[in-house]
Each structure stands twice: as C-alpha cells, then as structure tokens.
Write an enzyme that holds these catalytic residues in place. Structure first.
Site, PDB file in Angstrom:
ATOM      1  N   GLU A 216      33.766  57.700  38.569  1.00  0.00           N
ATOM      2  CA  GLU A 216      32.949  56.582  39.058  1.00  0.00           C
ATOM      3  C   GLU A 216      33.700  55.904  40.190  1.00  0.00           C
ATOM      4  O   GLU A 216      34.843  56.250  40.476  1.00  0.00           O
ATOM      5  CB  GLU A 216      32.654  55.599  37.923  1.00  0.00           C
ATOM      6  CG  GLU A 216      31.812  56.198  36.803  1.00  0.00           C
ATOM      7  CD  GLU A 216      31.399  55.174  35.758  1.00  0.00           C
ATOM      8  OE1 GLU A 216      30.486  54.398  36.005  1.00  0.00           O
ATOM      9  OE2 GLU A 216      32.019  55.167  34.678  1.00  0.00           O
TER      10      GLU A 216
ATOM     11  N   HIS B  62      27.073  44.456  39.373  1.00  0.00           N
ATOM     12  CA  HIS B  62      26.955  45.918  39.488  1.00  0.00           C
ATOM     13  C   HIS B  62      26.024  46.253  40.652  1.00  0.00           C
ATOM     14  O   HIS B  62      24.957  45.656  40.769  1.00  0.00           O
ATOM     15  CB  HIS B  62      26.411  46.503  38.175  1.00  0.00           C
ATOM     16  CG  HIS B  62      26.623  47.984  38.072  1.00  0.00           C
ATOM     17  ND1 HIS B  62      25.933  48.884  38.841  1.00  0.00           N
ATOM     18  CD2 HIS B  62      27.473  48.711  37.311  1.00  0.00           C
ATOM     19  CE1 HIS B  62      26.334  50.110  38.536  1.00  0.00           C
ATOM     20  NE2 HIS B  62      27.275  50.028  37.611  1.00  0.00           N
TER      21      HIS B  62
ATOM     22  N   ARG C  53      33.143  48.443  42.789  1.00  0.00           N
ATOM     23  CA  ARG C  53      31.812  47.843  42.640  1.00  0.00           C
ATOM     24  C   ARG C  53      31.564  46.628  43.520  1.00  0.00           C
ATOM     25  O   ARG C  53      30.477  46.462  44.072  1.00  0.00           O
ATOM     26  CB  ARG C  53      31.613  47.424  41.186  1.00  0.00           C
ATOM     27  CG  ARG C  53      31.432  48.614  40.321  1.00  0.00           C
ATOM     28  CD  ARG C  53      31.270  48.229  38.891  1.00  0.00           C
ATOM     29  NE  ARG C  53      31.001  49.462  38.163  1.00  0.00           N
ATOM     30  CZ  ARG C  53      30.991  49.561  36.855  1.00  0.00           C
ATOM     31  NH1 ARG C  53      31.220  48.498  36.111  1.00  0.00           N
ATOM     32  NH2 ARG C  53      30.726  50.708  36.270  1.00  0.00           N
TER      33      ARG C  53
ATOM     34  N   HIS D  93      26.934  41.977  35.697  1.00  0.00           N
ATOM     35  CA  HIS D  93      27.210  43.100  34.788  1.00  0.00           C
ATOM     36  C   HIS D  93      28.348  42.828  33.828  1.00  0.00           C
ATOM     37  O   HIS D  93      28.301  43.228  32.675  1.00  0.00           O
ATOM     38  CB  HIS D  93      27.522  44.335  35.641  1.00  0.00           C
ATOM     39  CG  HIS D  93      27.702  45.589  34.861  1.00  0.00           C
ATOM     40  ND1 HIS D  93      26.730  46.087  34.022  1.00  0.00           N
ATOM     41  CD2 HIS D  93      28.740  46.471  34.789  1.00  0.00           C
ATOM     42  CE1 HIS D  93      27.162  47.209  33.470  1.00  0.00           C
ATOM     43  NE2 HIS D  93      28.374  47.456  33.913  1.00  0.00           N
TER      44      HIS D  93
ATOM     45  N   ARG E 196      36.604  44.587  37.839  1.00  0.00           N
ATOM     46  CA  ARG E 196      36.919  45.638  36.866  1.00  0.00           C
ATOM     47  C   ARG E 196      36.672  47.025  37.439  1.00  0.00           C
ATOM     48  O   ARG E 196      35.616  47.280  38.026  1.00  0.00           O
ATOM     49  CB  ARG E 196      36.054  45.442  35.620  1.00  0.00           C
ATOM     50  CG  ARG E 196      36.114  46.583  34.633  1.00  0.00           C
ATOM     51  CD  ARG E 196      35.328  46.267  33.393  1.00  0.00           C
ATOM     52  NE  ARG E 196      33.907  46.251  33.599  1.00  0.00           N
ATOM     53  CZ  ARG E 196      33.097  47.282  33.349  1.00  0.00           C
ATOM     54  NH1 ARG E 196      33.581  48.424  32.910  1.00  0.00           N
ATOM     55  NH2 ARG E 196      31.800  47.174  33.526  1.00  0.00           N
TER      56      ARG E 196
HETATM   57  C1  LIG Z   1      24.182  48.415  30.663  1.00  0.00           C
HETATM   58  C2  LIG Z   1      25.681  48.414  30.498  1.00  0.00           C
HETATM   59  C3  LIG Z   1      26.400  49.577  30.750  1.00  0.00           C
HETATM   60  C4  LIG Z   1      27.793  49.591  30.604  1.00  0.00           C
HETATM   61  N1  LIG Z   1      28.476  50.767  30.804  1.00  0.00           N
HETATM   62  C5  LIG Z   1      29.814  50.788  30.566  1.00  0.00           C
HETATM   63  C6  LIG Z   1      30.541  52.012  30.659  1.00  0.00           C
HETATM   64  O1  LIG Z   1      29.988  53.075  30.941  1.00  0.00           O
HETATM   65  N2  LIG Z   1      31.884  51.972  30.414  1.00  0.00           N
HETATM   66  C7  LIG Z   1      32.550  50.837  30.101  1.00  0.00           C
HETATM   67  O2  LIG Z   1      33.770  50.862  29.899  1.00  0.00           O
HETATM   68  N3  LIG Z   1      31.875  49.671  29.994  1.00  0.00           N
HETATM   69  C8  LIG Z   1      30.534  49.625  30.206  1.00  0.00           C
HETATM   70  N4  LIG Z   1      29.858  48.447  30.073  1.00  0.00           N
HETATM   71  C9  LIG Z   1      30.591  47.247  29.636  1.00  0.00           C
HETATM   72  C10 LIG Z   1      30.922  47.353  28.163  1.00  0.00           C
HETATM   73  O3  LIG Z   1      29.830  47.898  27.467  1.00  0.00           O
HETATM   74  C11 LIG Z   1      31.241  45.980  27.577  1.00  0.00           C
HETATM   75  O4  LIG Z   1      32.058  45.267  28.427  1.00  0.00           O
HETATM   76  C12 LIG Z   1      32.023  46.120  26.312  1.00  0.00           C
HETATM   77  O5  LIG Z   1      31.396  47.039  25.492  1.00  0.00           O
HETATM   78  C13 LIG Z   1      32.143  44.757  25.637  1.00  0.00           C
HETATM   79  O6  LIG Z   1      32.346  44.955  24.283  1.00  0.00           O
HETATM   80  P1  LIG Z   1      32.528  43.703  23.325  1.00  0.00           P
HETATM   81  O7  LIG Z   1      32.701  44.277  21.975  1.00  0.00           O
HETATM   82  O8  LIG Z   1      33.581  42.818  23.863  1.00  0.00           O
HETATM   83  O9  LIG Z   1      31.168  42.864  23.449  1.00  0.00           O
HETATM   84  P2  LIG Z   1      29.643  43.256  23.220  1.00  0.00           P
HETATM   85  O10 LIG Z   1      29.457  44.709  23.069  1.00  0.00           O
HETATM   86  O11 LIG Z   1      28.903  42.553  24.284  1.00  0.00           O
HETATM   87  O12 LIG Z   1      29.311  42.589  21.814  1.00  0.00           O
HETATM   88  C14 LIG Z   1      29.313  41.205  21.608  1.00  0.00           C
HETATM   89  C15 LIG Z   1      28.895  40.946  20.185  1.00  0.00           C
HETATM   90  O13 LIG Z   1      29.055  39.558  19.869  1.00  0.00           O
HETATM   91  C16 LIG Z   1      27.900  39.096  19.188  1.00  0.00           C
HETATM   92  N5  LIG Z   1      27.795  37.641  19.404  1.00  0.00           N
HETATM   93  C17 LIG Z   1      27.733  36.956  20.574  1.00  0.00           C
HETATM   94  N6  LIG Z   1      27.664  35.634  20.343  1.00  0.00           N
HETATM   95  C18 LIG Z   1      27.675  35.476  18.982  1.00  0.00           C
HETATM   96  C19 LIG Z   1      27.605  34.355  18.126  1.00  0.00           C
HETATM   97  N7  LIG Z   1      27.521  33.092  18.589  1.00  0.00           N
HETATM   98  N8  LIG Z   1      27.620  34.559  16.783  1.00  0.00           N
HETATM   99  C20 LIG Z   1      27.696  35.824  16.265  1.00  0.00           C
HETATM  100  N9  LIG Z   1      27.775  36.928  17.053  1.00  0.00           N
HETATM  101  C21 LIG Z   1      27.758  36.756  18.384  1.00  0.00           C
HETATM  102  C22 LIG Z   1      26.781  39.905  19.803  1.00  0.00           C
HETATM  103  O14 LIG Z   1      25.626  39.877  19.023  1.00  0.00           O
HETATM  104  C23 LIG Z   1      27.447  41.272  19.879  1.00  0.00           C
HETATM  105  O15 LIG Z   1      27.393  41.921  18.633  1.00  0.00           O
HETATM  106  C24 LIG Z   1      28.472  48.412  30.222  1.00  0.00           C
HETATM  107  C25 LIG Z   1      27.755  47.243  29.983  1.00  0.00           C
HETATM  108  C26 LIG Z   1      26.377  47.234  30.107  1.00  0.00           C
HETATM  109  C27 LIG Z   1      25.620  45.965  29.856  1.00  0.00           C
END
Ligand SMILES: Cc1cc2nc3c(=O)[nH]c(=O)nc-3n(C[C@H](O)[C@H](O)[C@H](O)COP(=O)(O)OP(=O)(O)OC[C@H]3O[C@@H](n4cnc5c(N)ncnc54)[C@H](O)[C@@H]3O)c2cc1C
Length: 422
Positions: A113, A226, A267, A327, A362
C-alpha cells in the site's frame, strides 16, 4: 445498581480489546469485557487492506524508515522499533488464535500500500479485519475466564484519589464494573465526522472521558484522511476503497481523465492532492480507474467488487467515484510503551491510545499491527504490575451525554476542526 467485579475490565471489542482480553486470560481468571453494540461492531472488523509485518531482518531498516517518513518524523522512534521487532510475534499470536492470512504454495502472500517500499502486508482477500476478528471472537466466546457484556456503553470511569477502579456503564440496566485495572480499547473519533469510513458509534468516548478526568493526551490534532472512500451523496458511513488496489496498479484521475498525483505516496499527500484538484475543478469527487490493475478484481477484492456491483458500477469498464474521508485517529490518550496512561490503574490500547508509533500520519496497515503488538504488552504489563489497594467506597459518576454537552466534548469537536487538511 448491579455491580460486577473483574481482575481487569476491558472496554471495547475491536482487535485491541479482544487480543488484550485473550492475553490477559493467560494470567487472570476473571476478565470483564464490555462493548457498546455487538462484538462484531468495530472498525477492526471493517479493515480491508491487511496487516504489515517485518518480512525478514533485512526489512527492519526499510520498514522503520517507511513508517517514520509517512509520519513526517514526528513518531516516537522507540515505539516504532518495538512495533517492527514484535510484528512477527504478533502475527504468530493471531495465527495461534485461528486467524488465516493468504498463502500461495504454503508461503505467505504479501501486498503493498502507499508509503511502503516493498510488499510486506499480510492480507485475507479484501476482508482482512473480518478474518482476524472472526477468529478472535470465537476464542473470546469460548474462554470461560472472559465475561462478555454486549450492548453496554461505558459512561464514566470509577475514580478515587486519582486511581481508576473500573467503569460505570449503561445498557439494559445501569452497572458498575469494579476492577483492579481498566483497559480502554474504545477506538478513535471517526464517528463525530460527517464524512468518515468509521462506524458512527465509535466516536471518541474514551478520549472524552480522559479529557474530563485530566488524563494526558498526545498528538490529538493528528487525524488521518483516507484518499479513496467511495463517493456517495448523503451522510452515511463512507465505504472504503482499499489502498491495495492502488498497490496493484489502480490510478487516480481528475474530471479531464488525467493523472495528477503519484498514487503510492503516503495517504496525507494523496488526500491533499485530491482535495486541491477537487477545488481547482470545483467538483465533489475524483475518479479511480481499476480497469488496468494486474489482478482479477472480483477474486482479489470480492467485498469491493460486490459493493460496486450493488451500485451498478462495473469496475472492469467504468471509473469509480472517490472522495477523501476521515479514517484514523493518530493521536489519543498518551501511553508509555506498556500502555500505561497518566492515571494509576488505567491503560489504553489500539486507536484510542497514542504510543507515538504513527507520528503525524499513519503508514497503511500499521494500525492492526499496533493494536496487537501493544495489546500483548499491556497484558504483560498488567500481569507484572504492583497491587493497588482495593477501594470499597462510593464513586462520583456522570453520564457521557452530560460531557458531550459540556465544554469538555466541545474541545474534541474543536480538535476535529483543527485536523482539517492544510
Ligand atoms: C473501513 C476501514 C478499513 C481499515 N483498514 C485497515 C487495514 O487494512 N489495516 C489496518 O491496519 N487498519 C485498518 N483500519 C484501521 C483499523 O481497523 C483500526 O484502527 C483498528 O482496528 C482499531 O482497533 P481498536 O480495537 O483500537 O478499535 P475499534 O476496532 O474501532 O473498536 C472499538 C471498540 O470500542 C467500543 N466502544 C467505543 N466506545 C465505547 C463505549 N463508550 N462503551 C463501550 N464500548 C465502546 C466499540 O463498540 C468497539 O467495539 C481500517 C479502518 C476502517 C474504518
């Protein structure tokens, strides 16, 4: 009010929260995991492109330089070194939990990428997030040491004498979850944007509570836009057109159908070029041409192909309308290399946290990696941390809504404005 007790309380069911809970279950018998909707409803589940990894020792220097360059050298270099040095172990951990990455003749396949000098991204079709998350969800559900509470929203932290002892949450009922340690894995702030690839319920709750309780933040104005979200009118979540398509040869065109940028720049550079061109041409979107890519779109990118088909766009013969969209949140709750925040008993991991790995921008596919590497470090750090004396008294609690209407959340929204592209 119903009261739960956990050795550790984990808030959020993205890749960071689930990996952390599973790693903690190796050391503790009673972990409480809460999540706002269902386990599947996370941005992690939406990830398409893949997860970066250091392919070999020879790649270390190049991967480091790619990450620092994309971050405009504002990164915490030590945090990046850890990310890279522990990347292969992170992959082994996920594979151990049942995640599967694309292989050919037994060997991993790697894609590329923007900002990466070489192909070093592991993937599973164009649904890498779903593939990883399905494996983790199955494992978490099967783990008797993890109590799962779905459809509960963390509304406040339980704090006494500047130490965190758990959370207050609302769902079917109001609950207190008292824990010796609390891990915030609540994701970024995308949900507060009109144009975002993120789920709207993931909207900076962890960061709002950190501001409210004076927990340190870092780099909070660094927000990634993004370059290639699918252009559609209206306010709904923007569907992402993965950067891997550009890695495979897709090109960006203006309305005169001319190229105006190098598609594999980091990006922020590509987004800025598209926005400049949109302003110049006074249009609401630009175009992505997929017809010349080297692989079969339907086979390699089935999710994207299905989405385009559902909108009557034929990617083999038609250009796809694209627009930059919010993003990723590079900044967040400031943590050290073990996920410790400035408040005793409180940890943060994943997108809500700022280790400094990403600097100002990032590098693609580094966020799933950061979540897993640092979730493992948080779990280890909690297992080795000193005992905090239990507090049995009451806590002053509040609701997130009241914070949202206050100056505090006002600051988050102001930050959102700050993060506009220069
Ligand atoms: C469309 C898309 C494509 C992507 N593609 C890639 C990729 O190919 N490679 C890569 O490395 N990254 C990618 N990313 C980024 C990556 O997916 C995220 O940055 C990463 O997965 C974040 O993980 P996380 O566990 O920190 O948070 P998240 O996966 O965002 O999870 C957050 C969690 O917290 C919970 N939550 C939030 N507030 C509360 C609350 N008040 N009480 C209880 N629960 C709460 C939510 O419900 C959720 O379960 C992409 C992101 C998107 C949106």
């Amino acid at each position: 009010m119903n009261v739960f007790y956990g050795d550790v309380v984990v808030v959020g069911s993205g890749v960071a929260g689930l990996t952390c809970a599973l790693e903690l279950s190796k050391e503790f018998d009673n972990i409480v995991l809460i999540t706002k909707k269902f386990l599947e409803d996370s941005n992690s589940y939406l990830a398409q492109g893949g997860m970066a990894v250091m392919k070999s020792v020879e790649d270390r220097k190049v991967f480091l330089e790619d990450t620092l360059k994309a971050g405009h050298y504002k990164n915490n270099k030590r945090a990046v070194e850890i990310l890279i040095d522990e990347s292969q172990d992170a992959i082994r951990t996920l594979v151990g939990y049942g995640a599967k990455f694309q292989r050919e003749k037994g060997e991993y396949s790697y894609t590329r990428e923007g900002g990466h000098s070489v192909n070093r991204i592991l993937y599973c079709g164009d649904y890498t997030g779903r593939a990883i998350m399905e494996a983790l969800i199955e494992k978490v559900k099967a783990c008797s040491k993890i109590k799962i509470l779905e459809k509960y929203t963390m509304e406040d932290l339980l704090i006494h004498n500047k130490v965190c002892y758990g959370i207050y949450a609302r769902g079917r009922e109001n609950i207190l979850i008292r824990g010796k340690k609390t891990v915030l894995a609540t994701g970024g702030i995308g949900g507060i944007y009109k144009n975002s690839t993120n789920y709207s319920h993931i909207r900076g709750d962890g960061i709002a509570l950190a501001i409210r309780h004076k927990v340190g933040l870092k780099d909070i104005s660094y927000v990634q836009i993004h370059p290639t979200a699918l252009y559609e009118e209206g306010d709904k979540r923007k569907f992402l057109i993965s950067e891997s398509l550009r890695g495979e040869g897709a090109i960006i065109l203006n309305h005169k159908k001319e190229r105006f940028t190098y598609e594999l720049n980091p990006r922020d550079i590509v987004s800025q070029a598209i926005i400049r061109e949109m302003k110049k041409e006074e249009v609401s979107h630009q175009w992505l041409r997929l017809s010349n890519i080297k692989v079969d779109i339907e086979k390699r990118f089935p999710k994207i192909y299905e989405q385009l088909k559902s909108m009557a766009i034929d990617p083999y013969n038609e250009d796809v309308p694209i627009v930059p969209a919010q993003h990723y949140t590079m900044g967040g709750i400031e943590v050290d290399l073990f996920g410790r925040t400035s408040m005793l008993g409180l940890y943060a991991v994943g997108e809500v946290a700022c280790t400094g790995v990403h600097g100002e921008n990032r590098l693609a596919s580094n966020s799933l990696l950061e979540s897993v590497v640092y979730a493992k470090r948080v779990a280890k750090s909690i297992a080795n941390s000193r005992y905090v004396k239990e507090y049995k008294g009451n806590f002053k609690i509040n609701n997130l809504d009241s914070y949202r209407n206050s100056e505090v959340i006002g600051e988050v929204i102001k930050i959102d404005k700050l993060a506009k592209i220069k």
